[in-house]
Scaffold this motif. Structure first.
Motif, PDB file in Angstrom:
ATOM      1  N   SER A 175       0.817  -1.216   0.000  1.00  0.00           N
ATOM      2  CA  SER A 175       0.000   0.000   0.000  1.00  0.00           C
ATOM      3  C   SER A 175       0.847   1.261   0.000  1.00  0.00           C
ATOM      4  O   SER A 175       0.325   2.367  -0.201  1.00  0.00           O
ATOM      5  CB  SER A 175      -0.935   0.012   1.213  1.00  0.00           C
ATOM      6  N   VAL A 176       2.164   1.132   0.217  1.00  0.00           N
ATOM      7  CA  VAL A 176       3.046   2.298   0.126  1.00  0.00           C
ATOM      8  C   VAL A 176       3.057   2.842  -1.306  1.00  0.00           C
ATOM      9  O   VAL A 176       3.201   4.050  -1.525  1.00  0.00           O
ATOM     10  CB  VAL A 176       4.472   1.928   0.583  1.00  0.00           C
ATOM     11  N   GLY A 177       2.898   1.940  -2.297  1.00  0.00           N
ATOM     12  CA  GLY A 177       2.866   2.385  -3.693  1.00  0.00           C
ATOM     13  C   GLY A 177       1.786   3.412  -3.957  1.00  0.00           C
ATOM     14  O   GLY A 177       2.074   4.541  -4.379  1.00  0.00           O
ATOM     15  N   PRO A 178       0.503   3.093  -3.702  1.00  0.00           N
ATOM     16  CA  PRO A 178      -0.540   4.099  -3.912  1.00  0.00           C
ATOM     17  C   PRO A 178      -0.443   5.275  -2.952  1.00  0.00           C
ATOM     18  O   PRO A 178      -0.888   6.382  -3.286  1.00  0.00           O
ATOM     19  CB  PRO A 178      -1.839   3.308  -3.699  1.00  0.00           C
ATOM     20  N   ALA A 179       0.123   5.059  -1.752  1.00  0.00           N
ATOM     21  CA  ALA A 179       0.301   6.179  -0.834  1.00  0.00           C
ATOM     22  C   ALA A 179       1.259   7.208  -1.422  1.00  0.00           C
ATOM     23  O   ALA A 179       1.043   8.420  -1.317  1.00  0.00           O
ATOM     24  CB  ALA A 179       0.820   5.677   0.515  1.00  0.00           C
ATOM     25  N   ALA A 180       2.351   6.730  -2.046  1.00  0.00           N
ATOM     26  CA  ALA A 180       3.276   7.650  -2.716  1.00  0.00           C
ATOM     27  C   ALA A 180       2.642   8.244  -3.966  1.00  0.00           C
ATOM     28  O   ALA A 180       2.919   9.400  -4.328  1.00  0.00           O
ATOM     29  CB  ALA A 180       4.568   6.915  -3.074  1.00  0.00           C
ATOM     30  N   TYR A 181       1.799   7.466  -4.627  1.00  0.00           N
ATOM     31  CA  TYR A 181       1.132   7.946  -5.846  1.00  0.00           C
ATOM     32  C   TYR A 181       0.290   9.184  -5.557  1.00  0.00           C
ATOM     33  O   TYR A 181       0.131  10.055  -6.424  1.00  0.00           O
ATOM     34  CB  TYR A 181       0.245   6.832  -6.406  1.00  0.00           C
ATOM     35  N   VAL A 182      -0.240   9.280  -4.328  1.00  0.00           N
ATOM     36  CA  VAL A 182      -0.994  10.473  -3.937  1.00  0.00           C
ATOM     37  C   VAL A 182      -0.160  11.726  -4.153  1.00  0.00           C
ATOM     38  O   VAL A 182      -0.628  12.740  -4.699  1.00  0.00           O
ATOM     39  CB  VAL A 182      -1.436  10.379  -2.459  1.00  0.00           C
ATOM     40  N   ILE A 183       1.088  11.661  -3.715  1.00  0.00           N
ATOM     41  CA  ILE A 183       1.973  12.823  -3.815  1.00  0.00           C
ATOM     42  C   ILE A 183       2.266  13.148  -5.268  1.00  0.00           C
ATOM     43  O   ILE A 183       2.149  14.304  -5.706  1.00  0.00           O
ATOM     44  CB  ILE A 183       3.281  12.563  -3.051  1.00  0.00           C
TER      45      ILE A 183
END
Length: 329
Positions: free
Chosen positions: A279-287
């Motif tokens: 879930s770190v992938g989509p969390a970074a995608y937010v930025i």
């Protein structure tokens, strides 16, 4: 003079509002993340305003919709298969950044950039329904956790999508029919969505930073690689959507439809179906996606300020040394 200065200051504030919102959300994340319960309401209001421009006649499924949907589904599976040969964990974090459906708020940015809101709204609906239908099958094949039953998964996604995507459109139609004055006021004040989006972006950034801060320190190397891959995938999707959309005269809607993801839903899907660290992938995608959108909005406002409207040049006729231009017949 005072009015002019106020106008200039307001324009400059708008140009930098989204970057400021991201910084405020990141710095004050302990407090901002506690306001996450406001996000659905903000998105609802953000969509209601641009939906006042829509009608049922505007929503048609086109070839562009089918192409973008194919890239989203088939592209995500192909990308997972390639990266999984090297690192299955990174493959999961990258896969979800492509598989995730289009954000319901993408219509807001599309409208601000002057794109086709109807085309984007239609694709958002198709994207979310397709992911809701296929996700149980897909995640049961590639996921590392036990998948939820089909109807339970479908119900969760629909409960997130329908209130945010369908109800604003229904209310806009009802306002047009029974409260035309309110409908006209909302239609003529599209900038409301911009300010609502800035507030929502602050909260989303606060949630993202709070989520990343809770991760185990031993996973930092994987987190950095996931963030970099999310950046590459984000740029690739915006670019591909823009180039494909240009062929169908919908470059803005194409870019937003393929590039702007429902990252909140993506994080939930990663934590439910995949390894939680994915879930770190989509969390970074937010930025990354909000940095791109912030730049695009700034660039649009900058062009509007720098490039004045062209006025027809009046050439004096009959003066010595000046050409005589005859009107076209």
């Amino acid at each position: 003079m005072v009015d002019y200065l106020n106008h200039v200051i307001l324009q400059q504030f708008k140009n930098w509002m989204l970057p400021i919102a991201m910084i405020v959300g990141g710095v004050f994340y302990p407090f901002v993340s506690s306001l996450s319960f406001l996000t659905p309401y903000l998105i609802f209001l953000m969509l209601l305003v641009p939906y006042c421009k829509l009608s049922f006649d505007d929503m048609r499924i086109t070839r562009l919709h089918v192409i973008l949907l194919g890239i989203q589904i088939l592209g995500s599976l192909a990308l997972f298969g390639i990266i999984a040969l090297f690192d299955p964990l990174l493959a999961q974090g990258t896969f979800i950044c492509v598989m995730a459906p289009t954000a319901t708020s993408a219509a807001v940015i599309t409208g601000m950039l002057g794109g086709n809101i109807a085309m984007l709204a239609t694709y958002t609906l198709l994207s979310n329904l397709t992911v809701a239908t296929l996700s149980p099958l897909v995640f049961s094949l590639i996921g590392s956790q036990t998948a939820l039953p089909f109807f339970e998964s479908f119900g969760i996604v629909c409960r997130q999508m329908i209130p945010l995507l369908i109800l604003p459109f229904v209310i806009a139609v009802l306002l047009k029919r029974f409260a035309p004055r309110i409908h006209r006021q909302l239609r003529e004040r599209q900038q409301i969505s911009f300010y609502l989006w800035a507030v929502a972006l602050t909260i989303v950034m606060g949630n993202t930073v709070a989520f990343l801060m809770k991760q185990d320190a031993s996973n930092y190397v994987n987190e950095i690689w996931m963030a970099l891959l999310a950046l590459a995938v984000c740029c690739a999707q915006f670019l591909a959507g823009r180039r494909i959309g240009r062929r169908y005269r919908n470059k803005i809607a194409g870019a937003q439809g393929l590039g702007q993801k429902n990252t909140i839903l993506a994080i939930w899907m990663a934590q439910t179906y995949l390894t939680p660290i994915a879930s770190v992938g989509p969390a970074a995608y937010v930025i990354w996606q909000n940095l791109i959108n912030s730049y695009q909005l700034w660039a649009k406002r900058h062009r509007e300020q720098v490039l004045p409207k062209k006025e027809p040049v009046k050439t004096p006729i009959g003066l010595p040394g000046t050409p005589v231009i005859h009107p076209q017949r």
